[in-house]
Design a protein around this motif. Structure first.
Motif, mmCIF file in Angstrom:
data_model
loop_
_atom_site.group_PDB
_atom_site.id
_atom_site.type_symbol
_atom_site.label_atom_id
_atom_site.label_comp_id
_atom_site.label_asym_id
_atom_site.label_seq_id
_atom_site.Cartn_x
_atom_site.Cartn_y
_atom_site.Cartn_z
ATOM 1 N N SER A 212 0.822 -1.201 0.000
ATOM 2 C CA SER A 212 0.000 0.000 0.000
ATOM 3 C C SER A 212 0.865 1.264 0.000
ATOM 4 O O SER A 212 0.601 2.207 -0.741
ATOM 5 C CB SER A 212 -0.920 -0.009 1.212
ATOM 6 N N PHE A 213 1.910 1.256 0.809
ATOM 7 C CA PHE A 213 2.796 2.419 0.858
ATOM 8 C C PHE A 213 3.564 2.589 -0.456
ATOM 9 O O PHE A 213 3.690 3.713 -0.957
ATOM 10 C CB PHE A 213 3.785 2.316 2.021
ATOM 11 N N ILE A 214 4.058 1.503 -1.029
ATOM 12 C CA ILE A 214 4.800 1.591 -2.293
ATOM 13 C C ILE A 214 3.895 2.093 -3.412
ATOM 14 O O ILE A 214 4.309 2.905 -4.250
ATOM 15 C CB ILE A 214 5.441 0.235 -2.641
ATOM 16 N N SER A 215 2.664 1.639 -3.434
ATOM 17 C CA SER A 215 1.708 2.106 -4.436
ATOM 18 C C SER A 215 1.442 3.602 -4.268
ATOM 19 O O SER A 215 1.410 4.356 -5.250
ATOM 20 C CB SER A 215 0.412 1.310 -4.323
ATOM 21 N N PHE A 216 1.260 4.040 -3.027
ATOM 22 C CA PHE A 216 1.065 5.464 -2.754
ATOM 23 C C PHE A 216 2.276 6.268 -3.208
ATOM 24 O O PHE A 216 2.142 7.314 -3.852
ATOM 25 C CB PHE A 216 0.817 5.700 -1.258
ATOM 26 N N TYR A 217 3.469 5.778 -2.888
ATOM 27 C CA TYR A 217 4.695 6.493 -3.244
ATOM 28 C C TYR A 217 4.839 6.615 -4.757
ATOM 29 O O TYR A 217 5.233 7.666 -5.266
ATOM 30 C CB TYR A 217 5.915 5.784 -2.639
ATOM 31 N N ALA A 218 4.508 5.557 -5.486
ATOM 32 C CA ALA A 218 4.595 5.587 -6.948
ATOM 33 C C ALA A 218 3.616 6.613 -7.525
ATOM 34 O O ALA A 218 3.981 7.404 -8.408
ATOM 35 C CB ALA A 218 4.325 4.209 -7.521
ATOM 36 N N VAL A 219 2.385 6.604 -7.039
ATOM 37 C CA VAL A 219 1.389 7.580 -7.518
ATOM 38 C C VAL A 219 1.841 8.998 -7.170
ATOM 39 O O VAL A 219 1.755 9.912 -8.001
ATOM 40 C CB VAL A 219 -0.007 7.277 -6.929
#
Length: 141
Positions: free
Chosen positions: A126-133
């Protein structure tokens, strides 16, 4: 006439889940989500999913016709995608979170450590997805 043994038939609960060995509701009450750390990770995941959706929604009108999304492809047109493709990241992360928490709830009784690892992996995804966005949006704006 043959008698039907009512004890041998599975009992169906209100939600349609077979009660007994695979009763999800009872496992949720006394299992995985009874620990504060697991609930905190779930809140963490849902918070970052919500932030992603809000970020994409707020900056939707400011996106150019093509955005860089597929960084694993060679430089050029293969790297670019339509802004609609940006929804892939939060939706995949949400699917991963739901799937992992379901698996963790089911296996919690027999494999507590594995269930906890799965829960923490969901938080990481979830954090990696947020960071990518976030990085893609800050690149564009």
């Amino acid at each position: 006439m043959a008698k039907v043994n009512s004890g041998a038939l599975p009992k169906v609960g209100i939600q349609g889940i077979v009660s007994g060995k695979f009763s999800i509701t009872q496992e949720v009450k006394t299992g995985l989500l009874s620990e504060r750390v697991n609930v905190a990770v779930l809140v963490f995941c849902l918070f970052f999913e919500l932030v992603q959706l809000v970020l994409i929604g707020v900056f939707w009108n400011k996106f150019p016709p093509q955005i860089p999304l597929f960084y694993s492809k060679p430089w050029g047109d293969g790297l670019l995608a339509s802004p609609v493709a940006l929804w892939i990241l939060p939706l995949l992360a949400l699917f991963y979170i739901i799937l992992n928490f379901t698996i963790a709830i089911i296996i919690y009784k027999s494999e507590k450590f594995l269930a906890r690892v799965i829960v923490f992996t969901s938080g990481l995804v979830s954090f990696i997805s947020f960071y990518a966005v976030f990085k893609i949006i800050t690149l564009l704006i």
